[in-house]
Design a protein around this motif. Structure first.
Motif, PDB file in Angstrom:
ATOM      1  N   ILE A  86      12.575  -5.964 -39.528  1.00  0.00           N
ATOM      2  CA  ILE A  86      12.985  -5.430 -38.227  1.00  0.00           C
ATOM      3  C   ILE A  86      14.508  -5.417 -38.070  1.00  0.00           C
ATOM      4  N   CYS A 128       7.924  -4.284 -27.087  1.00  0.00           N
ATOM      5  CA  CYS A 128       7.274  -4.917 -28.243  1.00  0.00           C
ATOM      6  C   CYS A 128       7.756  -6.372 -28.392  1.00  0.00           C
ATOM      7  N   ILE A 140       9.553  -7.160 -31.808  1.00  0.00           N
ATOM      8  CA  ILE A 140      10.941  -6.680 -31.851  1.00  0.00           C
ATOM      9  C   ILE A 140      11.817  -7.610 -31.000  1.00  0.00           C
ATOM     10  N   VAL A 142      12.977  -0.405 -30.586  1.00  0.00           N
ATOM     11  CA  VAL A 142      11.586  -0.075 -30.972  1.00  0.00           C
ATOM     12  C   VAL A 142      11.537   1.307 -31.623  1.00  0.00           C
ATOM     13  N   GLY A 195       5.043  -5.574 -35.009  1.00  0.00           N
ATOM     14  CA  GLY A 195       6.273  -4.818 -35.257  1.00  0.00           C
ATOM     15  C   GLY A 195       6.064  -3.570 -36.097  1.00  0.00           C
ATOM     16  N   ASN A 218      13.152   1.273 -34.928  1.00  0.00           N
ATOM     17  CA  ASN A 218      12.267   0.608 -35.891  1.00  0.00           C
ATOM     18  C   ASN A 218      11.139   1.544 -36.366  1.00  0.00           C
TER      19      ASN A 218
END
Ligand SMILES: [Zn+2]
Length: 193
Positions: A132, A107, A110, A148, A76, A151
């Motif tokens: 996350i 991902c 995630i 993603v 992550g 993040n």
């Protein structure tokens, strides 16, 4: 001698990524003479905070050899204390001026965090998900790849906010933090997300 400035470092990553996309890797700086050169010191020009995903390998992605990238890999690509300390080491002691936070398509970390939002995760997973969750809220979308990107951007902000060493370097325009996004099939990295 001063390390590469962040603009030049970013240019190298972009060029290297083009080689990777076109299946034209140089495979340079991976031999015995390079190893010998690096025994006493290293001078990487970019820090890459990447996911641990086996499909995302920064040294290949940017067509680099030994001693070029200072890579931190954690599921992550989150900025926890160990991550931050590693980045601080590279900024303070190796004079690296570019920090790339590299999120990637589909991902798994995630996805797992999204699926676990309403349940209690095991201790170590819970630690990861805590980092996350703010990105999930910020993204305001169910699309994993939007989360993603959110993040990666949020992690870039946290690297800045949660480290006095990095904050100072960025404020003095010595260091730049760039969030980025990796496409699994093409191998392309978006440097503006
Ligand atoms: Zn991942």
């Amino acid at each position: 001698m001063d390390n590469l400035n962040w603009e030049k470092a970013l240019e190298r990553l972009k060029n290297g990524n083009l080689h990777f996309i076109e299946d034209k890797l140089d495979g340079k700086l991976q031999n015995s003479s390079r190893r010998e050169e690096l025994v006493s010191e290293q001078k990487p020009y970019a820090i890459i905070l990447s996911c641990a995903d086996s499909r995302v390998v920064p040294e290949f992605t940017f067509d680099t050899g030994l001693g070029e990238l200072f890579v931190i890999r954690v599921a992550g690509n989150v900025a926890n204390t160990s991550t931050l300390a590693s980045i601080e080491f590279a900024v303070a002691h190796l004079d690296v001026k570019l920090i790339l936070v590299l999120g990637h398509e589909n991902c798994g970390a995630i996805t797992a965090a999204v699926q676990n939002q309403n349940s209690t995760a095991d201790k170590n997973f819970a630690h990861l998900f805590r980092y996350i969750t703010p990105a999930i809220r910020l993204a305001k979308s169910d699309d994993i790849n939007i989360i993603v990107k959110s993040n990666a951007k949020l992690t870039a902000e946290n690297v800045y906010k949660n480290s006095s060493i990095i904050k100072k370097a960025v404020d003095e325009a010595r260091v730049k933090i760039v969030p980025a996004y990796y496409h699994l099939e093409s191998g392309k990295v978006d440097f503006e997300i």
